[in-house]
Design a protein around this motif. Structure first.
Motif, PDB file in Angstrom:
ATOM      1  N   VAL A  18      10.137  42.296 -23.209  1.00 52.98           N
ATOM      2  CA  VAL A  18      11.115  41.102 -23.521  1.00 52.98           C
ATOM      3  C   VAL A  18      10.556  40.694 -24.933  1.00 52.98           C
ATOM      4  O   VAL A  18       9.564  40.423 -25.365  1.00 52.98           O
ATOM      5  CB  VAL A  18      10.881  39.768 -22.829  1.00 52.98           C
ATOM      6  CG1 VAL A  18      11.627  38.708 -23.307  1.00 52.98           C
ATOM      7  CG2 VAL A  18      11.089  40.137 -21.290  1.00 52.98           C
ATOM      8  N   ARG A  20      12.575  38.553 -26.952  1.00 53.85           N
ATOM      9  CA  ARG A  20      12.828  36.881 -26.799  1.00 53.85           C
ATOM     10  C   ARG A  20      13.691  36.258 -25.701  1.00 53.85           C
ATOM     11  O   ARG A  20      14.518  37.098 -25.190  1.00 53.85           O
ATOM     12  CB  ARG A  20      13.410  36.223 -28.230  1.00 53.85           C
ATOM     13  CG  ARG A  20      14.715  36.868 -28.490  1.00 53.85           C
ATOM     14  CD  ARG A  20      15.176  36.197 -29.746  1.00 53.85           C
ATOM     15  NE  ARG A  20      16.364  36.706 -30.333  1.00 53.85           N
ATOM     16  CZ  ARG A  20      17.285  36.129 -31.213  1.00 53.85           C
ATOM     17  NH1 ARG A  20      17.056  34.871 -31.407  1.00 53.85           N
ATOM     18  NH2 ARG A  20      18.259  36.970 -31.632  1.00 53.85           N
ATOM     19  N   SER A  21      13.480  35.184 -24.974  1.00 52.75           N
ATOM     20  CA  SER A  21      14.281  34.903 -23.958  1.00 52.75           C
ATOM     21  C   SER A  21      15.278  33.750 -24.439  1.00 52.75           C
ATOM     22  O   SER A  21      14.965  33.144 -25.590  1.00 52.75           O
ATOM     23  CB  SER A  21      13.398  33.961 -23.155  1.00 52.75           C
ATOM     24  OG  SER A  21      12.584  35.129 -22.314  1.00 52.75           O
ATOM     25  N   TYR A  55      17.649  37.627 -21.626  1.00 51.66           N
ATOM     26  CA  TYR A  55      16.625  37.701 -22.740  1.00 51.66           C
ATOM     27  C   TYR A  55      17.022  39.038 -23.662  1.00 51.66           C
ATOM     28  O   TYR A  55      17.944  39.850 -23.161  1.00 51.66           O
ATOM     29  CB  TYR A  55      15.322  37.976 -22.124  1.00 51.66           C
ATOM     30  CG  TYR A  55      15.126  39.214 -21.085  1.00 51.66           C
ATOM     31  CD1 TYR A  55      14.811  40.476 -21.564  1.00 51.66           C
ATOM     32  CD2 TYR A  55      15.368  38.844 -19.861  1.00 51.66           C
ATOM     33  CE1 TYR A  55      14.578  41.303 -20.713  1.00 51.66           C
ATOM     34  CE2 TYR A  55      15.291  39.934 -18.712  1.00 51.66           C
ATOM     35  CZ  TYR A  55      14.722  40.993 -19.354  1.00 51.66           C
ATOM     36  OH  TYR A  55      14.518  42.153 -18.301  1.00 51.66           O
ATOM     37  N   GLU A  56      16.657  39.184 -24.623  1.00 49.21           N
ATOM     38  CA  GLU A  56      16.564  40.643 -25.562  1.00 49.21           C
ATOM     39  C   GLU A  56      15.475  41.224 -25.089  1.00 49.21           C
ATOM     40  O   GLU A  56      14.550  41.039 -25.324  1.00 49.21           O
ATOM     41  CB  GLU A  56      16.574  39.859 -26.853  1.00 49.21           C
ATOM     42  CG  GLU A  56      16.787  41.264 -27.933  1.00 49.21           C
ATOM     43  CD  GLU A  56      16.354  40.756 -29.433  1.00 49.21           C
ATOM     44  OE1 GLU A  56      16.778  41.766 -30.082  1.00 49.21           O
ATOM     45  OE2 GLU A  56      16.214  39.759 -29.638  1.00 49.21           O
ATOM     46  N   ALA A 148      12.415  34.415 -17.433  1.00 48.72           N
ATOM     47  CA  ALA A 148      13.127  33.743 -18.587  1.00 48.72           C
ATOM     48  C   ALA A 148      13.687  32.481 -18.093  1.00 48.72           C
ATOM     49  O   ALA A 148      13.956  31.630 -18.774  1.00 48.72           O
ATOM     50  CB  ALA A 148      14.193  34.721 -19.183  1.00 48.72           C
TER      51      ALA A 148
END
Length: 362
Positions: A18, A20-21, A55-56, A148
């Motif tokens: 991950v 970022r969430s 998330y990304e 997330a």
């Protein structure tokens, strides 16, 4: 698990890690429109007011073939520990809902129930996803880390093999294939054929399906320059059930993303009811929180393309892997029979129970 899998019969998206969430779907769509992320994956909860698990990813592979796990693991034997609610309570709830439907308060509502499963050794989300892919090769298999969504979901995973695509977008082309209207299949080929044909003639199931397609038309029409919605549904099936399905196709007027489309279409009357707001209110009043069951799992890239599938035939797995919760629901209309609705949820739950080697429900 620390990743995401969505495997469809002709392609797959697999991610790890991950970067970022996102605390909300709005935050995720803003990141896509701002060009600060190239890919969003994850899950939307059933209740739009609840936290998302979007998330990304740190790494991603998009392939033009189904997902194949590298090292499939074995799954432990599981047992059904309890039903939430009990079968008798579910029957009472459906009876009360039918009364509210006949009074005209709502037109349709989906009633769901859950089974809690226990095991002595951890359930691997990827192993369960692999088992479900093997058992349901034409389904859309998914496994997604729910961390997330916040502390309550830290380490939890959602795993399933769904027959239903909420929405898919490629360029300006948008497609949906809603399922609504269900009957149990038979091991006898002639009885099975008759069951499918009977479903196509069922006034109750055709009405239930029509609520869904009419609502999707209402949502998509303003977004599309043209939209094709079949006048009558077609038959489709899983190992356990026949469904009524309608392939819907449209051309978007603008660059509405797959994630935007999923947010606009979710929850559909197939998983919630109609009118949507009234049905959602009834579900909140009468059921335990559905969490991510009945939500949507998918991905959207920075071009706006993506796939979102309906989170049914799935289970949420605890962080330690020793517990899992599988849910199933059925559309209730004024003509519904409570016992038939209970039986339908039991039939739908068999997808998960079979994959986990647990005893089936009567």
């Amino acid at each position: 698990m620390d990743g995401f899998v969505l495997s469809r019969p002709d392609h797959s998206v697999v991610t790890r890690g991950v970067r970022r969430s996102f605390g909300s779907s709005d935050a995720a769509t803003h990141a896509l429109s701002a060009g600060t992320t190239k890919l969003i994956v994850g899950a939307l909860p059933f209740d739009p007011a609840a936290a998302t698990a979007l998330y990304e990813p740190a790494e991603a592979t998009i392939a033009s073939r189904p997902w194949q796990p590298r090292d499939p693991q074995t799954l432990p034997t599981t047992r059904v520990d309890r039903e939430i609610p009990s079968s008798s309570e579910h029957l009472r709830r459906v009876e009360k809902l039918i009364g509210r439907l006949r009074s005209g308060e709502i037109d349709k509502v989906v009633a769901a129930r859950t089974v809690e499963l226990r095991t002595q050794t951890p359930i691997s989300p990827t192993a369960l996803a692999a088992r479900m892919t093997a058992l349901n090769p034409v389904a859309n298999t998914f496994a997604v880390d729910l961390s997330a969504a916040g502390a309550e979901f830290e380490g939890h995973s959602l795993v399933g093999a769904t027959p239903e695509v909420l929405v898919s977008r490629r360029g300006r082309v948008v497609t949906c294939r809603p399922l609504a209207g269900t009957t149990k299949r038979s091991a006898d080929s002639e009885q099975d054929r008759e069951a499918g044909e009977s479903l196509l003639r069922s006034t109750k199931n055709l009405a239930e399906h029509a609520f869904v397609t009419a609502w999707i038309r209402e949502v998509l029409q303003p977004m599309c320059s043209d939209l094709s919605v079949p006048a009558t549904p077609e038959l489709t099936n899983t190992h356990e059930v026949w469904h009524l399905a309608s392939p819907i196709r449209g051309t978007l007027r603008n660059d509405t993303t797959a994630l935007d489309l999923a947010m606009a279409l979710h929850p559909t009357p197939a998983l919630c009811g109609t009118p949507t707001d009234a049905a959602l209110k009834v579900i909140r009043e009468t059921e335990e929180p559905r969490r991510f069951y009945g939500g949507a799992v998918g991905w959207c890239d920075d071009a706006g393309d993506g796939d979102w599938v309906v989170a049914i035939r799935c289970a949420e797995i605890s962080a330690d892997g020793l517990s899992a919760w599988a849910s199933a629901g059925g559309g209730i209309v004024a003509e519904s029979d409570p016992q038939d609705e209970l039986d339908e949820t039991s039939t739908k739950l068999r997808t998960l129970l079979t994959a986990l080697g647990a005893e089936t429900l009567d």
